[in-house]
Design an enzyme around this catalytic site. Structure first.
Site, mmCIF file in Angstrom:
data_model
loop_
_atom_site.group_PDB
_atom_site.id
_atom_site.type_symbol
_atom_site.label_atom_id
_atom_site.label_comp_id
_atom_site.label_asym_id
_atom_site.label_seq_id
_atom_site.Cartn_x
_atom_site.Cartn_y
_atom_site.Cartn_z
ATOM 1 N N CYS A 39 0.834 -1.208 0.000
ATOM 2 C CA CYS A 39 0.000 0.000 0.000
ATOM 3 C C CYS A 39 0.868 1.257 0.000
ATOM 4 O O CYS A 39 1.504 1.579 0.998
ATOM 5 C CB CYS A 39 -0.919 -0.049 1.227
ATOM 6 S SG CYS A 39 -1.772 1.487 1.584
ATOM 7 N N CYS A 95 -0.017 3.920 2.566
ATOM 8 C CA CYS A 95 0.401 3.450 3.895
ATOM 9 C C CYS A 95 1.874 3.806 4.129
ATOM 10 O O CYS A 95 2.257 4.220 5.223
ATOM 11 C CB CYS A 95 0.226 1.941 4.032
ATOM 12 S SG CYS A 95 -1.482 1.375 3.871
#
Length: 107
Positions: free
Chosen positions: A32, A35
């Protein structure tokens, strides 16, 4: 000041739900991009205050906790207090916006 710990399905209840102080859980995954972008911001916040515990939970390695907390999109930041979710922030945000959202817990 705090450093960010990693939690798992096995210790989530102990480290998050039973914590004496509010805990922000960063639900994330290796793949991600947002993230990865938010990780240094969370480190800065963790290192600049001690009222809010910050932990990370990898959703790929700990699917049970992610599922039971209805995490469908990451990064998902959930603040737990007294074993309950009291705030949810979805998506990567700049530091100042995050601090604004977390003002009740870090101020």
């Amino acid at each position: 000041m705090g450093t960010i710990q990693h939690v798992t399905d096995a210790d989530f209840e102990e480290k998050v739900l039973k914590s004496e102080k509010p805990v922000l859980v960063d639900f994330w995954a290796e793949w991600c991009r947002p993230c990865q972008m938010i990780a240094p911001v969370l480190e800065e916040i963790a290192n600049s205050q001690d009222k809010l515990e910050i932990v990370k939970l990898n959703i790929d390695e700990n699917p049970a906790t992610a599922a039971s907390n209805r995490v469908t999109s990451i990064p998902a930041l959930h603040v737990y207090s007294g074993g309950e979710v009291v705030k949810q922030i979805i998506g990567a945000k700049p530091k100042q916006l995050l601090l604004n959202e977390l003002a009740d817990y870090v101020g």
